[in-house]
Design a protein around this motif. Structure first.
Motif, PDB file in Angstrom:
ATOM      1  N   ILE A  39       0.788  -1.116  -0.158  1.00 26.19           N
ATOM      2  CA  ILE A  39       0.053  -0.015  -0.271  1.00 26.19           C
ATOM      3  C   ILE A  39       1.600   0.994  -0.034  1.00 26.19           C
ATOM      4  N   THR A  40       0.575   2.198  -0.688  1.00 27.73           N
ATOM      5  CA  THR A  40       1.501   3.737  -0.736  1.00 27.73           C
ATOM      6  C   THR A  40       1.454   4.664   1.121  1.00 27.73           C
ATOM      7  N   ILE A  41       1.675   4.566   1.174  1.00 28.48           N
ATOM      8  CA  ILE A  41       1.877   5.213   2.412  1.00 28.48           C
ATOM      9  C   ILE A  41       3.014   6.415   2.660  1.00 28.48           C
ATOM     10  N   ASP A  42       4.302   6.723   1.825  1.00 25.83           N
ATOM     11  CA  ASP A  42       4.446   8.304   2.074  1.00 25.83           C
ATOM     12  C   ASP A  42       4.873   8.582   0.684  1.00 25.83           C
ATOM     13  N   ASN A  43       3.840   8.139  -0.214  1.00 22.32           N
ATOM     14  CA  ASN A  43       3.559   8.629  -1.841  1.00 22.32           C
ATOM     15  C   ASN A  43       1.865   9.114  -1.525  1.00 22.32           C
ATOM     16  N   THR A  44       2.088  10.110  -1.956  1.00 18.17           N
ATOM     17  CA  THR A  44       0.607  10.887  -3.438  1.00 18.17           C
ATOM     18  C   THR A  44       0.332  10.420  -4.054  1.00 18.17           C
ATOM     19  N   LEU A  45      -1.313   9.505  -4.187  1.00 14.62           N
ATOM     20  CA  LEU A  45      -2.376   8.607  -4.423  1.00 14.62           C
ATOM     21  C   LEU A  45      -3.229   9.760  -5.648  1.00 14.62           C
TER      22      LEU A  45
END
Lengths: 266, 266
Positions: free
Chosen positions: A55-61
């Motif tokens: 999952i993307t925690i440290d980046n923008t979506l």
């Protein structure tokens, strides 16, 4: 008014994958689902194979509403910069107006049977939906080719989806469906299976880059460690579609008593 | 000669993590393991939290032999450009001369209890080792701070490792160990548990970037759905260390019969 009633009566199906929104396997799954319900697609904007349950925690979506296929597309389609699990989270939380009746992921270009389920972005999307209480199924075709023939999968995919919509899927369970590569014939039938024991014998291909620095490519060979005839690998080898009920409670209940005998609290 | 015999008799321990090779939690685990065996570290060169069981298929992998801590470092240390699962694959296949007696991953900065196991890079490294037949344990401290106090974990970590080395871990099982945040006190004891049912209630924080494009941050709140007193969450709430035996055969055996009643092969 009649149109609205009709729409409301159709099941809402969330479709995603890990090969990206333009993958032929996804486009086939959309076509198959359009015959069964209202279809909303939220899929990665680029391939995400081998992403496991990232999952993307440290980046923008980022999300983009698009129309990939004007003739055979879904009712709504969104591409997303994240992983398959991100797509499901965003779909459920931000994009779908109501709780979907089903989430389907795939059709993956390549097998996710046996131990491959652990590395599978396709299955991680389905598992994410399952965790959120949505009945979910991951579909994979045992053919890695971009131009694989997905039409022979249609009957089995639609049968499984119809039965899942009719009967529901047990709580805490997600289906891992693999379809054998049978060229232009349909598979022989559908078998409910357990996950075969197997692993990958890694081989790292060591090379030197143009600046003289060494690097590796991960390669490997699949090693089946299971002779059982009730496994997904066996069913696939006999040209049957395999369905493995898969859970995300990873507790090895049988091991609890044994480890309770360890000397941990003296 | 005597030195060599001594080295051979010590267990070989592969240490990895997902917060990266400089993380204080990894450095603490190395110190704890150096008292118990010969220690080789293969850890990501940058943080990999939330990577689940990702592996690097479409990209190159780099390895660098380094010495992070001259005084308290391991016998050998390598940083790797890949995911935690890549680190284990590379360690076992390319870097360790012999099969390790144990693989430990962590100590993670933050909880991997309950459903978090699914998203955990820490646990994916341990599971990867387990798949390859190496006894393996993931350790996590329920404190997300970079400056968390890891010293209070030492006794429990060493106890669990000693017992694992002595008794072995059942085949197909990997231990998921979570340590409560108890400030400067030691935890009350160690409990063998099952994984608590829980999920994350996602909240997406929607923003606009300087160019006017909308983007999202994934955030969420942990939602415990389980009142059982035999779960990891309950043990942690009582200041006990939780040990969940965790398996990578994901088959939901109890669901096979039910799905066998579906009408799939008429």
């Amino acid at each position: 008014m009649q149109h609205k009633l009709y729409t409301m009566a159709k099941p809402l199906i969330l479709v995603t994958n890990d090969d990206g929104i333009t993958a032929p396997g996804l486009r086939a799954l959309i076509r198959f689902m359009m015959e069964l319900g209202e279809v909303v697609v939220v899929a990665p904007d680029s391939p995400q194979s081998g992403m496991g349950h990232a999952i993307t925690i440290d980046n923008t979506l980022y999300i983009k509403k698009i129309k990939v296929d004007l003739e055979n597309g879904a009712d709504e389609e969104y591409s997303c910069s994240g992983t398959p699990a991100d797509c499901v989270k965003l779909g459920l939380q931000e994009l779908l107006g109501r709780k979907p009746d089903l989430c389907v992921s795939g059709i993956n270009h390549g097998s996710n049977s046996s131990i491959n389920v652990i590395y599978s972005g396709t299955m991680s999307a389905a598992i994410e939906a399952g965790i959120e209480g949505i009945p979910a199924i991951g579909f994979s075709l045992c053919d890695y080719s971009w131009n694989a023939n997905f039409e022979t999968s249609k009957e089995a995919v639609q049968k499984i989806v119809r039965e899942a919509l009719k009967n529901g899927i047990p709580n805490g369970v997600v289906l891992n469906v693999n379809i054998p590569k049978t060229d232009n014939k349909a598979p022989k039938g559908i078998k409910i299976c357990r996950q075969a024991r197997a692993n990958w014998k890694e081989k790292f291909d060591k090379r030197t880059n143009p600046s003289g620095k060494e690097y590796y490519w991960l390669t490997g060979e699949f090693e089946l460690l299971d002779k059982g005839e009730d496994t997904d690998e066996y069913a696939l080898s006999q040209n049957y579609v395999s369905v493995v009920p898969t859970q995300f409670d990873l507790t090895a209940h049988h091991a609890i008593q044994r480890i309770n005998n360890w000397n941990l609290n003296d």
